[in-house]
Structure formats: C-alpha cells, structure tokens
Design a protein around this motif. Structure first.
Motif, PDB file in Angstrom:
ATOM      1  N   ALA A  35      -5.403  -5.485  -1.884  1.00 50.72           N
ATOM      2  CA  ALA A  35      -5.288  -4.083  -2.285  1.00 50.72           C
ATOM      3  C   ALA A  35      -6.514  -3.293  -1.845  1.00 50.72           C
ATOM      4  CB  ALA A  35      -5.104  -3.974  -3.790  1.00 50.72           C
ATOM      5  N   ALA A  36      -7.709  -3.883  -1.999  1.00 48.27           N
ATOM      6  CA  ALA A  36      -8.935  -3.208  -1.577  1.00 48.27           C
ATOM      7  C   ALA A  36      -8.944  -3.044  -0.063  1.00 48.27           C
ATOM      8  CB  ALA A  36     -10.153  -3.989  -2.041  1.00 48.27           C
ATOM      9  N   THR A  37      -8.491  -4.072   0.652  1.00 47.06           N
ATOM     10  CA  THR A  37      -8.405  -3.996   2.113  1.00 47.06           C
ATOM     11  C   THR A  37      -7.425  -2.909   2.525  1.00 47.06           C
ATOM     12  OG1 THR A  37      -8.898  -6.343   2.239  1.00 47.06           O
ATOM     13  CG2 THR A  37      -7.937  -5.330   4.204  1.00 47.06           C
ATOM     14  N   ALA A  38      -6.263  -2.858   1.841  1.00 43.63           N
ATOM     15  CA  ALA A  38      -5.258  -1.838   2.140  1.00 43.63           C
ATOM     16  C   ALA A  38      -5.811  -0.446   1.862  1.00 43.63           C
ATOM     17  CB  ALA A  38      -3.995  -2.086   1.329  1.00 43.63           C
ATOM     18  N   ALA A  39      -6.501  -0.289   0.746  1.00 50.95           N
ATOM     19  CA  ALA A  39      -7.071   1.013   0.397  1.00 50.95           C
ATOM     20  C   ALA A  39      -8.108   1.445   1.432  1.00 50.95           C
ATOM     21  CB  ALA A  39      -7.686   0.963  -0.995  1.00 50.95           C
ATOM     22  N   ALA A  40      -8.922   0.502   1.879  1.00 47.70           N
ATOM     23  CA  ALA A  40      -9.946   0.812   2.875  1.00 47.70           C
ATOM     24  C   ALA A  40      -9.312   1.231   4.193  1.00 47.70           C
ATOM     25  CB  ALA A  40     -10.864  -0.386   3.086  1.00 47.70           C
ATOM     26  N   ALA A  41      -8.118   0.721   4.482  1.00 50.05           N
ATOM     27  CA  ALA A  41      -7.434   1.048   5.733  1.00 50.05           C
ATOM     28  C   ALA A  41      -6.595   2.317   5.604  1.00 50.05           C
ATOM     29  CB  ALA A  41      -6.547  -0.120   6.157  1.00 50.05           C
ATOM     30  N   GLY A  42      -6.595   2.956   4.421  1.00 45.58           N
ATOM     31  CA  GLY A  42      -5.865   4.210   4.262  1.00 45.58           C
ATOM     32  C   GLY A  42      -4.446   4.054   3.753  1.00 45.58           C
ATOM     33  N   VAL A  43      -4.051   2.874   3.303  1.00 39.48           N
ATOM     34  CA  VAL A  43      -2.714   2.675   2.762  1.00 39.48           C
ATOM     35  C   VAL A  43      -2.728   3.099   1.302  1.00 39.48           C
ATOM     36  CG1 VAL A  43      -0.947   0.962   2.207  1.00 39.48           C
ATOM     37  CG2 VAL A  43      -2.234   0.769   4.319  1.00 39.48           C
ATOM     38  N   GLU A  44      -1.804   3.991   0.922  1.00 41.34           N
ATOM     39  CA  GLU A  44      -1.745   4.414  -0.464  1.00 41.34           C
ATOM     40  C   GLU A  44      -1.256   3.266  -1.327  1.00 41.34           C
ATOM     41  OE1 GLU A  44       0.271   6.786   1.587  1.00 41.34           O
ATOM     42  OE2 GLU A  44      -1.507   7.930   2.044  1.00 41.34           O
ATOM     43  N   PHE A  45      -1.967   3.023  -2.408  1.00 42.26           N
ATOM     44  CA  PHE A  45      -1.701   1.910  -3.303  1.00 42.26           C
ATOM     45  C   PHE A  45      -1.777   2.447  -4.727  1.00 42.26           C
ATOM     46  CE2 PHE A  45      -3.451  -1.626  -5.874  1.00 42.26           C
ATOM     47  CZ  PHE A  45      -2.471  -2.579  -5.657  1.00 42.26           C
ATOM     48  N   LYS A  47      -2.169   1.539  -8.379  1.00 43.05           N
ATOM     49  CA  LYS A  47      -2.629   0.389  -9.155  1.00 43.05           C
ATOM     50  C   LYS A  47      -1.738   0.052 -10.342  1.00 43.05           C
ATOM     51  CE  LYS A  47      -7.416   1.015  -7.846  1.00 43.05           C
ATOM     52  NZ  LYS A  47      -8.765   1.302  -8.271  1.00 43.05           N
ATOM     53  N   LYS A  48      -0.898   0.994 -10.781  1.00 46.13           N
ATOM     54  CA  LYS A  48      -0.008   0.750 -11.915  1.00 46.13           C
ATOM     55  C   LYS A  48       1.385   0.279 -11.482  1.00 46.13           C
ATOM     56  CE  LYS A  48      -2.337   4.042 -14.892  1.00 46.13           C
ATOM     57  NZ  LYS A  48      -2.208   5.248 -15.712  1.00 46.13           N
ATOM     58  N   CYS A  49       1.670   0.324 -10.189  1.00 45.19           N
ATOM     59  CA  CYS A  49       3.002  -0.010  -9.673  1.00 45.19           C
ATOM     60  C   CYS A  49       3.119  -1.504  -9.401  1.00 45.19           C
ATOM     61  CB  CYS A  49       3.261   0.788  -8.394  1.00 45.19           C
ATOM     62  SG  CYS A  49       4.805   0.356  -7.576  1.00 45.19           S
ATOM     63  N   ILE A  50       4.092  -2.135 -10.025  1.00 37.76           N
ATOM     64  CA  ILE A  50       4.278  -3.586  -9.864  1.00 37.76           C
ATOM     65  C   ILE A  50       4.612  -3.938  -8.416  1.00 37.76           C
ATOM     66  CG2 ILE A  50       6.710  -3.535 -10.591  1.00 37.76           C
ATOM     67  CD1 ILE A  50       4.171  -6.370 -11.278  1.00 37.76           C
ATOM     68  N   PHE A  51       5.382  -3.104  -7.725  1.00 39.53           N
ATOM     69  CA  PHE A  51       5.738  -3.418  -6.341  1.00 39.53           C
ATOM     70  C   PHE A  51       4.539  -3.230  -5.402  1.00 39.53           C
ATOM     71  CE2 PHE A  51      10.633  -2.780  -6.734  1.00 39.53           C
ATOM     72  CZ  PHE A  51      10.699  -3.909  -7.524  1.00 39.53           C
ATOM     73  N   CYS A  52       3.651  -2.297  -5.705  1.00 37.86           N
ATOM     74  CA  CYS A  52       2.408  -2.182  -4.934  1.00 37.86           C
ATOM     75  C   CYS A  52       1.571  -3.443  -5.134  1.00 37.86           C
ATOM     76  CB  CYS A  52       1.599  -0.960  -5.367  1.00 37.86           C
ATOM     77  SG  CYS A  52       2.178   0.608  -4.694  1.00 37.86           S
ATOM     78  N   LYS A  53       1.510  -3.910  -6.376  1.00 36.57           N
ATOM     79  CA  LYS A  53       0.733  -5.116  -6.671  1.00 36.57           C
ATOM     80  C   LYS A  53       1.317  -6.328  -5.955  1.00 36.57           C
ATOM     81  CE  LYS A  53      -0.847  -3.632 -11.223  1.00 36.57           C
ATOM     82  NZ  LYS A  53      -0.768  -3.907 -12.675  1.00 36.57           N
ATOM     83  N   GLY A  55       3.317  -6.304  -3.216  1.00 41.99           N
ATOM     84  CA  GLY A  55       3.182  -6.103  -1.771  1.00 41.99           C
ATOM     85  C   GLY A  55       1.767  -6.308  -1.265  1.00 41.99           C
ATOM     86  N   ASN A  56       0.805  -6.140  -2.135  1.00 42.45           N
ATOM     87  CA  ASN A  56      -0.590  -6.299  -1.737  1.00 42.45           C
ATOM     88  C   ASN A  56      -1.216  -7.551  -2.338  1.00 42.45           C
ATOM     89  OD1 ASN A  56      -1.347  -3.910  -0.002  1.00 42.45           O
ATOM     90  ND2 ASN A  56      -0.205  -2.964  -1.658  1.00 42.45           N
ATOM     91  N   LYS A  57      -0.345  -8.487  -2.735  1.00 46.37           N
ATOM     92  CA  LYS A  57      -0.739  -9.811  -3.214  1.00 46.37           C
ATOM     93  C   LYS A  57      -1.665  -9.782  -4.429  1.00 46.37           C
ATOM     94  CE  LYS A  57      -0.037 -12.131   1.198  1.00 46.37           C
ATOM     95  NZ  LYS A  57      -0.642 -13.005   2.207  1.00 46.37           N
ATOM     96  N   GLU A  58      -1.459  -8.784  -5.289  1.00 49.16           N
ATOM     97  CA  GLU A  58      -2.213  -8.716  -6.540  1.00 49.16           C
ATOM     98  C   GLU A  58      -1.443  -9.420  -7.663  1.00 49.16           C
ATOM     99  OE1 GLU A  58      -5.321  -7.199  -7.084  1.00 49.16           O
ATOM    100  OE2 GLU A  58      -5.402  -7.067  -4.905  1.00 49.16           O
ATOM    101  N   GLU A  59      -0.172  -9.702  -7.442  1.00 50.56           N
ATOM    102  CA  GLU A  59       0.678 -10.440  -8.382  1.00 50.56           C
ATOM    103  C   GLU A  59       1.148 -11.705  -7.681  1.00 50.56           C
ATOM    104  OE1 GLU A  59       1.863  -9.859 -11.599  1.00 50.56           O
ATOM    105  OE2 GLU A  59       0.445  -8.201 -11.741  1.00 50.56           O
ATOM    106  N   ARG A  89       4.546  -1.699   1.651  1.00 43.23           N
ATOM    107  CA  ARG A  89       3.280  -1.914   0.948  1.00 43.23           C
ATOM    108  C   ARG A  89       2.659  -0.582   0.554  1.00 43.23           C
ATOM    109  NH1 ARG A  89      -0.427  -5.382   4.205  1.00 43.23           N
ATOM    110  NH2 ARG A  89      -1.698  -5.112   2.355  1.00 43.23           N
ATOM    111  N   LYS A  90       2.941   0.456   1.313  1.00 42.66           N
ATOM    112  CA  LYS A  90       2.511   1.806   0.960  1.00 42.66           C
ATOM    113  C   LYS A  90       3.396   2.281  -0.191  1.00 42.66           C
ATOM    114  CE  LYS A  90       2.490   6.487   2.807  1.00 42.66           C
ATOM    115  NZ  LYS A  90       2.737   7.316   3.983  1.00 42.66           N
ATOM    116  N   HIS A  91       2.801   2.964  -1.151  1.00 38.06           N
ATOM    117  CA  HIS A  91       3.589   3.456  -2.281  1.00 38.06           C
ATOM    118  C   HIS A  91       4.422   4.661  -1.862  1.00 38.06           C
ATOM    119  CE1 HIS A  91       4.681   3.806  -6.465  1.00 38.06           C
ATOM    120  NE2 HIS A  91       4.550   5.106  -6.327  1.00 38.06           N
TER     121      HIS A  91
END
Length: 185
Positions: A35-45, A47-53, A55-59, A89-91
C-alpha cells in the motif's frame, strides 16, 4: 454531490506502477508495504476499503491474480462453483463512476477473470456470467467484476442476485455499451 465526488475520484485510467527496483534498505529497516509502495507511485488507496487492502496485499487473501493494476480472488459468498472478484488496485467507487475512457479498464478486468477461470479448468466460457452490481445495490463501494461459472449451476437465489441487466446487476457488455454512449471528455 456524492455523485460528483465519486466522479472526481475516477479521472484517469488505472495507472501502471513504475517497475523501477526498490531502493536498498538500511540495516534495521523493514520493507515498505504494498500500500505504501502504491501510494508512493500515485495509486489512490483508500485505507478503509477492504478491496483496496486486499488488492494491495494488506489483507491475507489467496490471490488468484495480482499485477500492477488488478487483483483477483474468490468471493466469500460464492454464487456459483467458481465465483471470483476482479478489482482494480486503484480505488474506483463503482461502475457508475466510470467514463468512456475506462472501457479498456473493464476489458482488462474481463480478460483477467476469463484467464483465472481457464486456469481453474473452466473451458466453456459461454456458460459464464460476468458483471457488476449497479448502484445503489453494491455491498462494497469499490469497483469489482463478478466472475461466475458455470452459470448453469447457479442456484435460484444467485440467479436472482446476478440476474443480467436487472436494476441491480449489469453485464459487462451492457456496461461497455453505456460507457460508449457517454460523451467524450
């Protein structure tokens, strides 16, 4: 007002992350989260969305497909023997927030879903249901493609929940038709 906010979230096509190697870590540093890598690359994430989590391997979920733009995993309440969800992976809020230029995003999601089905041994792609819940009938406010197979083995209630082109479920073909009819930006 909510529709305008949702539309503002989806302005560009799902971005591709920069494949550049990660910088070397110093002793004692931990690897940055996806998620931090995605955020650094400009991908909207979101943090409260289960599918974002997911898709970004936080779950912790068994991912059937994962790349720079999309993730695919099993639905927790399957409506068919094979029921997968393909998410960007983008919200992106839902299919109503898409624009004409997002047709390629939908097509990529379909390709991923069909590939996962084929990898799972489903060869009859004519017996597949692909589509999206139409707002306000979305349980998760993150764009997700339902991939169900074999559609002929869906039970009665699933046939109602995923009924093609109803008030609450729209097929991929119908969504693409709607998007193509929108004015150019």
């Amino acid at each position: 007002m909510a529709a305008a906010a949702a539309a503002a979230e989806v302005e560009a096509e799902v971005p591709v992350l920069d494949p550049a190697p990660a910088p070397a870590r110093r002793e004692g540093e931990t690897e940055a989260s996806p998620a931090a890598t995605a955020a650094a690359a400009g991908v909207e994430f979101n943090k409260k969305c289960i599918f974002c989590k997911i898709g970004n391997k936080e779950e912790s979920v068994d991912l059937l497909h994962w790349d720079e733009q999309f993730a695919c995993f099993r639905d927790i309440r399957p409506g068919a023997p094979h029921h997968y969800l393909v998410v960007p992976r983008k919200h992106i809020v839902n299919c109503k927030s898409l624009k004409k230029e997002h047709v390629s995003v939908v097509q990529k999601m379909v390709n991923i879903g069909e590939n996962v089905l084929q990898q799972s041994g489903i060869d009859d792609l004519a017996d597949v249901r692909l589509g999206f819940h139409w707002p306000p009938f979305c349980t998760i406010a993150h764009l997700h493609l339902h991939v169900l197979a074999p559609a002929s083995q869906m039970r009665f209630i699933s046939r109602m929940i995923y009924r093609p082109n109803s008030y609450w479920f729209i097929t991929v073909d119908q969504l693409i038709k709607k998007l193509m009819s929108l004015p150019d930006n």
